[in-house]
Enzyme design. Structure first.
Site, PDB file in Angstrom:
ATOM      1  N   GLY A   1       1.434   4.129   1.777  1.00  0.00           N
ATOM      2  CA  GLY A   1       2.157   4.565   2.971  1.00  0.00           C
ATOM      3  C   GLY A   1       3.196   3.542   3.413  1.00  0.00           C
ATOM      4  O   GLY A   1       4.309   3.895   3.813  1.00  0.00           O
ATOM      5  N   CYS A   2       2.828   2.270   3.320  1.00  0.00           N
ATOM      6  CA  CYS A   2       3.733   1.197   3.754  1.00  0.00           C
ATOM      7  C   CYS A   2       4.922   1.080   2.792  1.00  0.00           C
ATOM      8  O   CYS A   2       6.040   0.790   3.206  1.00  0.00           O
ATOM      9  CB  CYS A   2       2.975  -0.116   3.864  1.00  0.00           C
ATOM     10  N   THR A   3       4.671   1.315   1.511  1.00  0.00           N
ATOM     11  CA  THR A   3       5.744   1.291   0.518  1.00  0.00           C
ATOM     12  C   THR A   3       6.720   2.436   0.779  1.00  0.00           C
ATOM     13  O   THR A   3       7.937   2.239   0.769  1.00  0.00           O
ATOM     14  CB  THR A   3       5.150   1.377  -0.904  1.00  0.00           C
TER      15      THR A   3
ATOM     16  N   GLY B   1       8.706   1.671   4.085  1.00  0.00           N
ATOM     17  CA  GLY B   1       9.718   0.638   3.846  1.00  0.00           C
ATOM     18  C   GLY B   1      10.880   1.171   3.030  1.00  0.00           C
ATOM     19  O   GLY B   1      12.051   0.867   3.300  1.00  0.00           O
TER      20      GLY B   1
ATOM     21  N   THR C   1       0.867  -1.185   0.000  1.00  0.00           N
ATOM     22  CA  THR C   1       0.000   0.000   0.000  1.00  0.00           C
ATOM     23  C   THR C   1       0.903   1.234   0.000  1.00  0.00           C
ATOM     24  O   THR C   1       2.081   1.144   0.379  1.00  0.00           O
ATOM     25  CB  THR C   1      -0.941   0.003   1.220  1.00  0.00           C
TER      26      THR C   1
END
Length: 162
Positions: free
Chosen positions: A44-46, A49, A42
């Site tokens: 934000g998570c990308t 990370g 997703t």
């Protein structure tokens, strides 16, 4: 049960990318960043990370291991890691054992519906296995840099548990 600053983190073992298990006890002697994110691949998570990925050399220099954790299955984690070129392990916590240890499962609202999900959170564990810092309800922008600075300070003996 929840972890608290200055206290030892109970050992855990979890399935990680690269088809192996990671135990906190096996990382003793190194600092560990455990960051929890809601869902692989997703936006934000990308971004989050990628921010950790881009700072990995600096984390390594501060004797700090990075571990990302979500409830995604191992295949989703492997795909996410490969697609984004993450240079650290991702943990598949489908059973929520690690999530519950760190108390990151929270009631969230999405499109007016309530559901239980991961609250974006990060924990810095010292080389002795004690919780040194925690960040809850994380906003992605600037977060990885803030965690890096805390890891560097801890490694250099400048961070006191607060």
């Amino acid at each position: 049960m929840s972890v608290s600053i200055g206290q030892p983190i109970p050992d855990f073992t979890a399935l990680a990318t690269g088809d192996h298990e990671i135990s906190l006890s096996a990382l003793k002697g190194r600092q560990v960043v455990v960051y929890f994110y809601p869902k692989a691949s997703t936006p934000g998570c990308t971004t989050e990370g990628g921010d950790f990925r881009d700072r990995k050399a600096a984390f390594d220099a501060a004797n700090t291991v990075i571990l990302g954790v979500s409830r995604d299955g191992i295949r989703a984690q492997e795909n996410f890691k490969a697609k984004q070129g993450f240079n650290f392990d991702l943990i598949s916590d489908k059973e929520e054992a690690v999530c519950r240890l760190f108390d990151v499962i929270k009631l969230k609202k999405l499109y007016g519906k309530e559901h239980l999900g991961i609250e974006r959170s990060t924990f810095l564990i010292d080389a002795e296995g004690r919780l040194a810092r925690e960040w809850r309800g994380v906003k992605v922008k600037g977060h990885a840099q803030e965690v890096l600075e805390a890891a560097q300070a801890l490694h250099e003996g400048r961070l006191d548990a607060d």
